[in-house]
Structure formats: C-alpha cells, structure tokens
Design an enzyme around this catalytic site. Structure first.
Site, PDB file in Angstrom:
ATOM      1  NE  ARG A 122      -3.594   0.264   2.492  1.00 18.74           N
ATOM      2  CZ  ARG A 122      -4.989   0.938   2.574  1.00 18.74           C
ATOM      3  NH1 ARG A 122      -5.003   1.288   3.708  1.00 18.74           N
ATOM      4  NH2 ARG A 122      -6.224   0.200   1.981  1.00 18.74           N
ATOM      5  CG  HIS A 167      -8.251   0.268  -2.735  1.00 17.65           C
ATOM      6  ND1 HIS A 167      -7.869  -1.196  -2.634  1.00 17.65           N
ATOM      7  CD2 HIS A 167      -9.684   0.191  -1.028  1.00 17.65           C
ATOM      8  CE1 HIS A 167      -7.981  -1.185  -0.781  1.00 17.65           C
ATOM      9  NE2 HIS A 167      -8.586  -0.577  -0.539  1.00 17.65           N
ATOM     10  NE  ARG A 214     -10.394  -5.317   0.762  1.00 16.74           N
ATOM     11  CZ  ARG A 214      -9.796  -4.671   1.646  1.00 16.74           C
ATOM     12  NH1 ARG A 214      -9.894  -3.511   1.629  1.00 16.74           N
ATOM     13  NH2 ARG A 214      -8.586  -4.386   1.396  1.00 16.74           N
ATOM     14  CG  ASP A 268     -13.566   6.227  -0.507  1.00 14.81           C
ATOM     15  OD1 ASP A 268     -13.790   5.872   0.105  1.00 14.81           O
ATOM     16  OD2 ASP A 268     -12.701   6.095  -1.710  1.00 14.81           O
ATOM     17  CB  CYS A 301     -13.871   1.264   0.626  1.00 17.09           C
ATOM     18  SG  CYS A 301     -13.711   3.182   0.512  1.00 17.09           S
ATOM     19  CD  GLN A 358     -12.813  -2.270  -0.171  1.00 18.21           C
ATOM     20  OE1 GLN A 358     -12.346  -2.710   0.390  1.00 18.21           O
ATOM     21  NE2 GLN A 358     -14.163  -2.583   0.034  1.00 18.21           N
TER      22      GLN A 358
HETATM   23  N1   CP Z   1     -11.294  -0.561   3.017  1.00 17.02           N
HETATM   24  C1   CP Z   1      -9.850  -0.278   2.975  1.00 17.02           C
HETATM   25  O1   CP Z   1      -8.460  -0.330   2.631  1.00 17.02           O
HETATM   26  O2   CP Z   1      -9.620  -0.674   4.351  1.00 17.02           O
HETATM   27  P1   CP Z   1      -8.549   0.378   5.612  1.00 17.02           P
HETATM   28  O3   CP Z   1      -7.947   1.501   4.416  1.00 17.02           O
HETATM   29  O4   CP Z   1      -8.141   0.045   6.709  1.00 17.02           O
HETATM   30  O5   CP Z   1      -7.104  -0.880   4.558  1.00 17.02           O
HETATM   31  N1  NVA Z   2     -10.283   6.592  -1.080  1.00 16.64           N
HETATM   32  C1  NVA Z   2      -9.276   6.120   0.571  1.00 16.64           C
HETATM   33  C2  NVA Z   2      -9.569   4.474   0.439  1.00 16.64           C
HETATM   34  C3  NVA Z   2      -9.182   3.899   2.003  1.00 16.64           C
HETATM   35  C4  NVA Z   2     -10.195   2.863   1.557  1.00 16.64           C
HETATM   36  C5  NVA Z   2      -8.817   6.873   0.460  1.00 16.64           C
HETATM   37  O1  NVA Z   2      -7.296   6.379  -0.539  1.00 16.64           O
HETATM   38  O2  NVA Z   2      -8.028   7.041   1.746  1.00 16.64           O
END
Ligand code: CP
Ligand code: NVA
Length: 310
Positions: free
Chosen positions: A108, A135, A298, A230, A270, A138
């Site tokens: 990530r 993502h 997930r 989101d 998400c 997700q």
């Molecule tokens: N939806 C998601 O990826 O959550 P986190 O940021 O908690 O991993």
């Molecule tokens: N759009 C959000 C998604 C988190 C899972 C972010 O990137 O913070």
C-alpha cells in the site's frame, strides 16, 4: 476449466481476464465456506507474505495478515519507517532482494507507478493494497459481495457518489469488466481520470453494459440497486478536508438522497467512513447497509487472491 494464475501480480483489476475474476470469486466462496465450517485450508503452508504499508490501514492490514495465517503461511508487516525502500534503496533493488526471501508482496503506497515497478522487477507476485490511483482488492471484494447478495450483475445499476478517486477508478475498471451498469457522480473538478473512464466505456460496450458520468447526484442514484460512496478526502489529502467538504456536500449519501434509489438498494462503502460527511449514520446503519459484510469479505477474497497467485 481453472485458469493458472500462479506468479501473477494484482496491480489493477483491469489486468485480469473475466475468467480470472470469476475464478477469484469461486475460490473466495469456497474459502469462506471452509472458514465458516472450520475445515482446514492451509494451502499456503510455510509461505511468507511481505506487507509494505506507506499509509495506515485497518482492513487491508488485518485481513491480509490474518488471511495468510489461516492459509498456513506467515505475514510480515513493514511500516513506513521499516525498510530501506524510499530512503537509501530503490524499487529495483528492493524487488530483487525481497524476491529472494518472500513468496509474495502486498503493498500500500502513494504513487501507483511504484507498485507497477515493484511488480515489474519482482519474480514473486505483487498485490496492490491501494495506491493513489487504484484499490483492486477492494473492488474485487465489492463485486463478490454484490454477487453474494444479488446472485448476478445483470440488470443492476451501481451508483457511485463522491470523489473521482482510487475507489472510483477501480469501480470503473471492475464494474465495466463484469458488465455491471455504473453511474458516477462527482462535483466538477473532482472527476475520475479520463483515460480510465474511456477504458471503462470500452469494456462496458464489449459487455453490453453502461458507464455514465452524471453531474446530478439525484439522477445518478435514481433506481439504483447499489449506492456506494467513499471519503471526500483520501489518505494524503487531509489538509484539503474542509475545502472539499464545501464542494461535496450535495453528494452526501443521506436519507433524502437514497429515496431515489430502489427500495431494496444496498448501501456500500469501502470504509473507513467519515460519518456526517459522505454518509450519514442513518444510511450507514440502515437495514440496506451491507458495509460490514463487505469489510468481512476482504478477508475471503484476498485469501483467494493469495491462494491463486502464490
Ligand atoms: N477499505 C480499506 O482498504 O480499508 P483500510 O484503509 O482500513 O485498509
Ligand atoms: N479513497 C480512500 C480509500 C480508503 C480505503 C483513500 O485512499 O484514503
């Protein structure tokens, strides 16, 4: 017939064939059943997953880490200050070295190109656990959850409201790949990436479905089967939160707005949710909301991805 995905990286759902996507759903279902019945499924016995996090995470970290344990392997967490990567070592050398120790990498990070490069130079599969652009884990989970609830994508309308961000992009890829009609509604200035929209329209045409970019949130939600939102300010955009709030307020998913959706619509997010911004408690905690089933999935979907590629 099973498609061999061993060694394949998951950088974007757009890189997967429809057969591969449905195979992930099939394996997710099987692994979920085994978990629920307590049947052992240690198919990655002794394997090691490195998990690199340049941003915080609740779901991604815990579902990957517990997932690899349940499959018989181990997960190793590396936070923003743990590796030489980005400090005294480049992506090329990191990829080569990690490939000598690990069986898979989940990452990530901010720049999408870093994940593309890591996958390119690694000889082990690399799984994208979110970038500023995409993502994929997700959206695979979201589609699997919709199939669980509705059995099909055909004839359903998916409405996404809010920022044209990484989730919007992955939903554009994912919905168009499986032929799920998608309406995206964002304030002007926060539209999704044009190339991704174009590509999604091409995918949708091939599948006989629709991708629409609709300015009016009410129009976008009209007769929707799924309403998704989101956060308005993603990780890394925290300083823009109050400015964004002004631009996005009409896109809030609240009781008034969802009256335009089908009565049995599903609310999805998400998570994490900024309650009171993009969604109200009333909607997030309503009987239509499936956000915690979605979060649970997930685990099952990522176990399937790891089982298939590692
Ligand atoms: N939806 C998601 O990826 O959550 P986190 O940021 O908690 O991993
Ligand atoms: N759009 C959000 C998604 C988190 C899972 C972010 O990137 O913070």
């Amino acid at each position: 017939m099973a498609v061999n995905m061993k060694g394949k990286s998951l950088v974007s759902i757009n890189d997967l064939t429809l057969e591969e996507i449905y195979q992930i759903f099939d394996v997710s279902k099987t692994l979920k059943e085994k978990k629920l019945t307590g049947e052992s499924h240690k198919i990655l016995d002794g394997k090691t997953l490195g998990m690199i996090f340049a941003k915080p995470s609740t779901r991604t970290r815990i579902s990957f880490e517990t997932g690899i344990y349940q499959l018989g392997g181990i997960g190793m967490y590396f936070g923003p200050n743990d590796l030489q990567l980005g400090k005294s070592e480049n992506i090329h050398d990191t990829a080569k070295v990690l490939s000598r120790y690990l069986d898979g990498i989940m990452i990530r990070t901010f720049a999408h190109k870093d994940v593309v490069d890591l996958a390119h130079y690694s000889s082990i599969p690399v799984i994208n656990g979110l970038t500023d652009l995409l993502h994929p884990c997700q959206v695979l989970t979201d589609l699997f959850t919709i199939l669980e609830k509705r059995r099909t994508f055909s004839g359903l309308k998916f409405a996404y409201l809010g920022d044209g961000n990484n989730m919007a992009h992955s939903l554009l890829h994912g919905c168009s790949k499986v032929g799920l009609d998608l309406a995206i509604s964002t304030p002007s200035g926060y539209k999704p990436n044009e190339q991704i929209v174009k590509n999604a329209m091409k995918n949708a045409k091939y599948m006989g479905s629709k991708v629409e970019i609709i300015d009016d949130p009410v129009e976008a939600v009209k007769n929707a089967d799924i309403v998704y939102t989101d956060v308005w300010a993603s990780m890394g955009q925290e300083s823009e939160a109050s400015e964004r709030r002004n631009h996005f307020m009409n896109y809030q998913v609240n009781s008034d707005l969802v009256k335009n959706a089908k009565e049995d619509y599903l609310f999805m997010h998400c998570l994490p949710a900024h309650r009171g911004d993009e969604v109200t408690d009333e909607v997030a905690d309503s009987l239509n909301s499936i956000i915690f089933d979605e979060a649970e999935n997930r685990l099952h979907v990522q176990k399937a991805v790891m089982a298939l590629v590692m």
